[in-house]
Design a protein around this motif. Sequence first.
Motif, short mmCIF file in Angstrom:
data_model
loop_
_atom_site.label_atom_id
_atom_site.label_comp_id
_atom_site.label_asym_id
_atom_site.label_seq_id
_atom_site.Cartn_x
_atom_site.Cartn_y
_atom_site.Cartn_z
N ALA A 131 0.83 -1.21 0.00
CA ALA A 131 0.00 0.00 0.00
C ALA A 131 0.86 1.26 0.00
O ALA A 131 0.58 2.22 -0.73
N ASP A 132 1.90 1.27 0.81
CA ASP A 132 2.79 2.43 0.87
C ASP A 132 3.44 2.69 -0.49
O ASP A 132 3.57 3.84 -0.93
N ARG A 133 3.87 1.63 -1.13
CA ARG A 133 4.50 1.78 -2.44
C ARG A 133 3.53 2.37 -3.46
O ARG A 133 3.93 3.14 -4.34
N ALA A 134 2.26 2.02 -3.34
CA ALA A 134 1.25 2.49 -4.29
C ALA A 134 0.69 3.86 -3.91
O ALA A 134 -0.07 4.44 -4.68
N GLY A 135 1.04 4.35 -2.74
CA GLY A 135 0.55 5.65 -2.31
C GLY A 135 -0.89 5.65 -1.85
O GLY A 135 -1.58 6.67 -1.93
N VAL A 136 -1.37 4.49 -1.37
CA VAL A 136 -2.73 4.40 -0.86
C VAL A 136 -2.70 3.97 0.60
O VAL A 136 -1.67 3.55 1.12
N VAL A 137 -3.85 4.08 1.25
CA VAL A 137 -3.95 3.77 2.67
C VAL A 137 -4.60 2.41 2.86
O VAL A 137 -5.67 2.13 2.31
N LEU A 138 -3.96 1.57 3.64
CA LEU A 138 -4.53 0.31 4.12
C LEU A 138 -4.74 0.47 5.61
O LEU A 138 -3.79 0.76 6.34
N SER A 139 -5.97 0.30 6.07
CA SER A 139 -6.29 0.63 7.46
C SER A 139 -7.25 -0.38 8.04
O SER A 139 -8.15 -0.88 7.35
N ALA A 140 -7.09 -0.65 9.33
CA ALA A 140 -8.15 -1.30 10.08
C ALA A 140 -9.26 -0.28 10.33
O ALA A 140 -9.18 0.86 9.86
N CYS A 141 -10.28 -0.67 11.07
CA CYS A 141 -11.47 0.18 11.15
C CYS A 141 -11.78 0.63 12.58
O CYS A 141 -11.42 -0.03 13.55
N ASP A 142 -12.47 1.76 12.65
CA ASP A 142 -13.10 2.18 13.89
C ASP A 142 -14.21 1.19 14.24
O ASP A 142 -14.68 0.44 13.40
#
Length: 436
Positions: free
Chosen positions: A147-158
């Motif tokens: 995700a970092d390499r692609a410039g996007v966010v990978l996130s867990a959730c609230d």
Amino acid sequence: MFIVDTALKARAEAGKPIKVGMIGAGFMGRGIANQIANSVPGMELVAIFNRNLDGAKRAYTEAGIETFQVVNTVADLEASVAQGKYAVTDDAMLLCRAEGIDALIEVTGTIEFGAAVVLEAIAHKKHVVLMNAELDGTIGPILKVYADRAGVVLSACDGDQPGVEINLYRFVKSIGLTPLLCGNIKGLQDPYRNPTTQEGFAKKWGQQAHMVTSFADGSKISFEQAIVANATGMKVAKRGMLGYDFSGHVDEMTSMYDIDQLKSLGGIVDYVVGAKPGPGVFVFGTHDDPKQRHYLNLYKLGEGPLYSFYTPYHLCHFEVPLSVARVVLFHDAVMAPIAAPVVDVITVAKIDLKAGETLDGIGFYMTYGQCENSEVVQAENLLPMGLAEGCRLKRDLPKDRALTYDDVELPPNRLSDKLRAEQNAYFAPTPVFATV
């Protein structure tokens, strides 16, 4: 929260809602669909994938949306989004590839399938919010690298307990304390529960028996606390965590922990069974400034050295759309691995296992998961719980034995195994060569 609702309101007023696709339409997925459709201005759930199309259709109809279309190509899905319509499909990759979708919510609880979806979404510059601690706790660190390499966010959730913990952890840090324990409050912990014992509860709440079993046997909380550990750098005090039984309030537990041990480990993740306010979460922190400790005592947090902060609830699907808004509008990950795995979830025999048997999945009859520090997992070649399903046993193993890679034959050509191997290699310690 407050900056998020203001930003969503602005998107609604501008007629530019966040366009969301959802992967999975089970119990939690249906709740998310209802929440976005009826309670989140500035956001639209434009497409739902489910292996069974009727499940995707049900998610929309339960949310009050009666008009949607089945799509089978990316072009059809993109046309649907552009026209402000709703779409269902049994091909998850369409959602990953459609340009009109800003972010995906992954809510399948799968690992092999979930890994493929996340990689495809990242490859097409999609932000991804995971309601999938099992995937995150198994190969989250290497997915974060992608995700970092692609410039996007990978996130867990609230909403789910890990997200509530990390929000509380960030608050405690923001007011100048040092968090030393992130805790999860449970009502039950019995590693030998199985889908048969949990069938009645599952039927009562309209859930799957194996999912309910993963809560009861400790596998789910192990994955949840592992991802909190990987997002904070905290460890576990012992295999399986301390897991005290305590019937009082979590505020009363601050004296039960050795602060020097907590500091030496850089903080720990843990859980407690039976404490109030269940089913919430808690964070214990400390403060080095005696002047600030005086104020904390004045504000009724006690004399320390540990101070208790808690959230008395977790509201799961109600808060997931807020995570999407944080990710899309502010690039603020709710929670993600900070680097190499710190804590893993290992596979433990729930019953006596026999050579030649094939292991079933998380929350079933044969195994349960426990947290263990990743350095131990690597040193002992322990089998991650997220990769256990489908493995064939090479030898008999007694109940409560932790399984190793040497005990099993892996299924061939699994993406999740390849990503786990890549994760191990990527984060392997750099060898130090002696100089002459």
